[in-house]
Every structure is written in structure tokens, then in C-alpha cells.
Design a protein around this motif. Structure first.
Motif, PDB file in Angstrom:
ATOM      1  N   GLU A   5       0.886  -1.231   0.365  1.00 19.07           N
ATOM      2  CA  GLU A   5       0.264   0.015  -0.016  1.00 19.07           C
ATOM      3  C   GLU A   5       0.870   1.466  -0.019  1.00 19.07           C
ATOM      4  OE1 GLU A   5      -3.564   1.042   0.369  1.00 19.07           O
ATOM      5  OE2 GLU A   5      -3.848  -1.087  -0.039  1.00 19.07           O
ATOM      6  N   GLN A  21       1.275   3.846  -2.944  1.00 18.25           N
ATOM      7  CA  GLN A  21       0.956   5.129  -2.803  1.00 18.25           C
ATOM      8  C   GLN A  21       2.093   6.283  -2.304  1.00 18.25           C
ATOM      9  OE1 GLN A  21      -2.399   6.846  -1.998  1.00 18.25           O
ATOM     10  NE2 GLN A  21      -1.472   8.721  -2.509  1.00 18.25           N
ATOM     11  N   LYS A  57       1.913   7.214  -6.552  1.00 13.88           N
ATOM     12  CA  LYS A  57       1.475   7.545  -7.066  1.00 13.88           C
ATOM     13  C   LYS A  57       2.187   9.087  -6.773  1.00 13.88           C
ATOM     14  CE  LYS A  57      -2.725   6.742  -5.886  1.00 13.88           C
ATOM     15  NZ  LYS A  57      -4.447   6.268  -5.628  1.00 13.88           N
ATOM     16  N   ASN A  58       2.695   9.971  -5.248  1.00 14.90           N
ATOM     17  CA  ASN A  58       2.776  10.836  -4.848  1.00 14.90           C
ATOM     18  C   ASN A  58       3.684  11.707  -5.985  1.00 14.90           C
ATOM     19  OD1 ASN A  58       0.646  10.325  -2.965  1.00 14.90           O
ATOM     20  ND2 ASN A  58       2.328  10.201  -1.515  1.00 14.90           N
ATOM     21  N   LYS A  88       4.376  11.056   3.371  1.00  9.92           N
ATOM     22  CA  LYS A  88       2.527  11.626   2.635  1.00  9.92           C
ATOM     23  C   LYS A  88       1.860   9.990   2.561  1.00  9.92           C
ATOM     24  CE  LYS A  88       3.585  16.255   1.200  1.00  9.92           C
ATOM     25  NZ  LYS A  88       3.570  16.989  -0.389  1.00  9.92           N
ATOM     26  N   ALA A  89       2.925   9.255   1.777  1.00 10.07           N
ATOM     27  CA  ALA A  89       3.045   7.730   1.476  1.00 10.07           C
ATOM     28  C   ALA A  89       2.398   7.353   2.987  1.00 10.07           C
ATOM     29  CB  ALA A  89       3.235   7.074   0.343  1.00 10.07           C
ATOM     30  N   GLU A  91       1.440   8.572   6.211  1.00  4.08           N
ATOM     31  CA  GLU A  91       0.298   9.312   6.740  1.00  4.08           C
ATOM     32  C   GLU A  91      -0.506   8.387   6.189  1.00  4.08           C
ATOM     33  OE1 GLU A  91       0.340  11.444   9.631  1.00  4.08           O
ATOM     34  OE2 GLU A  91       2.287  10.509   9.867  1.00  4.08           O
ATOM     35  N   THR A  92      -0.890   8.982   4.492  1.00  3.36           N
ATOM     36  CA  THR A  92      -2.555   8.006   4.127  1.00  3.36           C
ATOM     37  C   THR A  92      -2.534   6.364   4.152  1.00  3.36           C
ATOM     38  OG1 THR A  92      -1.383   9.330   2.151  1.00  3.36           O
ATOM     39  CG2 THR A  92      -3.106   7.997   1.628  1.00  3.36           C
ATOM     40  N   CYS A  93      -1.941   6.482   3.904  1.00  7.61           N
ATOM     41  CA  CYS A  93      -2.134   4.584   4.467  1.00  7.61           C
ATOM     42  C   CYS A  93      -2.429   4.045   5.785  1.00  7.61           C
ATOM     43  CB  CYS A  93      -0.576   4.209   3.545  1.00  7.61           C
ATOM     44  SG  CYS A  93      -0.851   4.400   1.894  1.00  7.61           S
ATOM     45  N   LYS A  94      -1.569   5.323   6.844  1.00  5.02           N
ATOM     46  CA  LYS A  94      -1.650   4.523   8.187  1.00  5.02           C
ATOM     47  C   LYS A  94      -2.740   4.111   8.684  1.00  5.02           C
ATOM     48  CE  LYS A  94      -0.947   7.828  11.803  1.00  5.02           C
ATOM     49  NZ  LYS A  94      -0.442   8.980  11.726  1.00  5.02           N
ATOM     50  N   ASN A  95      -4.071   4.711   8.533  1.00  7.90           N
ATOM     51  CA  ASN A  95      -5.337   4.354   9.222  1.00  7.90           C
ATOM     52  C   ASN A  95      -5.918   3.253   8.324  1.00  7.90           C
ATOM     53  OD1 ASN A  95      -5.321   6.142  10.995  1.00  7.90           O
ATOM     54  ND2 ASN A  95      -6.407   7.604   9.568  1.00  7.90           N
ATOM     55  N   LYS A  96      -5.506   2.990   7.341  1.00  5.01           N
ATOM     56  CA  LYS A  96      -5.688   1.948   6.651  1.00  5.01           C
ATOM     57  C   LYS A  96      -5.894   0.548   7.210  1.00  5.01           C
ATOM     58  CE  LYS A  96      -6.879  -0.323   1.782  1.00  5.01           C
ATOM     59  NZ  LYS A  96      -6.302   0.221   0.301  1.00  5.01           N
TER      60      LYS A  96
END
Length: 158
Positions: free
Chosen positions: A30, A34, A37-38, A139-140, A142-147
Motif C-alpha cells: 500500500e 501510494q 502515486k505521490n 505522505k504515503a 500518513e495516507t495509508c496509516k489508518n487503512k
């Protein structure tokens, strides 16, 4: 009455390790996706975007995500006056204009809007202040952490 003791610790440890490795693999995939993508391609080649990868260390239950390209660290943390921890080279510094080693081609200097200054003997230099940090990998994460946290709860049963 005798009490019989059955030791399932080896099976339990193996099950936990398997679940941890599953989570590490899924999480690393993941974050790697990300990060790709970033990634903003400065050179226009897409080289950095394609270079993100990961490795799992099974014995330490650790995932490492990154890029083997040298400029990935500069894009992540920045350089010069914009270095993340304010520990970059203090600007400005001057890069000779030319086509040799340690020189910047004039087309590149113009393309990226560097100020051209004239030095001794008619030599031209690009005035450089550094690169702003993109924080691509941070940032990748942070974006994926909760998932990934939600997935960990599913894998480990809440």
C-alpha cells in the motif's frame, strides 16, 4: 486427578508471525503504491516513480520501503535552504554552466529558472538555493496509516 499440560506456544508464535508478515506485506504494498502515486517527476522520465520498492525482513518482522535512486533522499528531505531539518547547505551556491562534469547545462538552468550570474574570466554560473522537500514517502505513510491499522485489527481479530 492429574493435570495434563499441552504447550501450544510454538503454534501460537508461528500463527502470530504469519499474520504479522501478512500485515507487513500488505502495508508495504500500500505504502509503495501510494509513494509512486505521490512522486512528482522533476526530470520527466518517471524514473523515481517506477523505482519505489520494499523488502520484508522476516527475522525482525520489519518492512523497509524506499527507492535505490540517489535523488530520492533529496526529494524526500529537501536540500539547501529548504532542507527539512534546516541542516542543508546555506545558499546560495554557484554551479558552473557547461557540459562537463559537475557543470549544469545552460538549457537545464534556463528550464528550471535558475538565476545566471557571471563570474571571473567570463564564466557563467547558476545560482542555486536547493530543493524543497516533497515528503513523498512520509505522505504515503500518513495516507495509508489508518487503512493499515484497520487491516491489522482484521488480521489479528480486533
Amino acid at each position: 486427578m492429574a493435570v495434563e499440560f499441552k504447550d501450544y506456544s510454538v503454534k501460537v508464535k508461528k500463527l502470530l508471525e504469519d499474520k504479522a508478515l501478512q500485515l507487513l506485506n500488505e502495508g508495504a504494498i500500500e505504502i509503495k503504491a501510494q509513494a509512486s502515486k505521490n512522486t512528482k517527476s522533476k526530470k520527466g522520465t518517471g524514473e523515481l516513480k517506477k523505482s519505489w520498492g520494499y523488502a520484508i525482513n522476516k527475522s525482525d518482522l520489519e518492512a523497509k520501503i524506499g527507492s535505490p535512486l540517489e535523488h530520492a533522499i533529496y526529494q524526500e528531505l529537501g536540500t539547501g535552504e529548504w532542507a527539512l531539518n534546516n541542516n542543508g547547505r546555506k545558499p546560495p551556491w554557484y554551479v558552473p554552466i557547461g557540459n562537463g562534469n559537475n557543470q549544469m547545462p545552460l538549457e537545464v538552468a534556463k528550464k528550471y529558472g535558475f538565476k545566471i550570474v557571471h563570474g571571473k574570466n567570463g564564466m557563467e554560473f547558476a545560482e542555486v538555493h536547493g530543493q524543497r522537500p516533497e515528503r513523498t514517502l512520509y505522505k504515503a505513510f500518513e495516507t495509508c496509516k489508518n487503512k493499515i491499522i484497520r487491516r491489522a485489527k482484521t488480521i489479528f481479530g480486533g
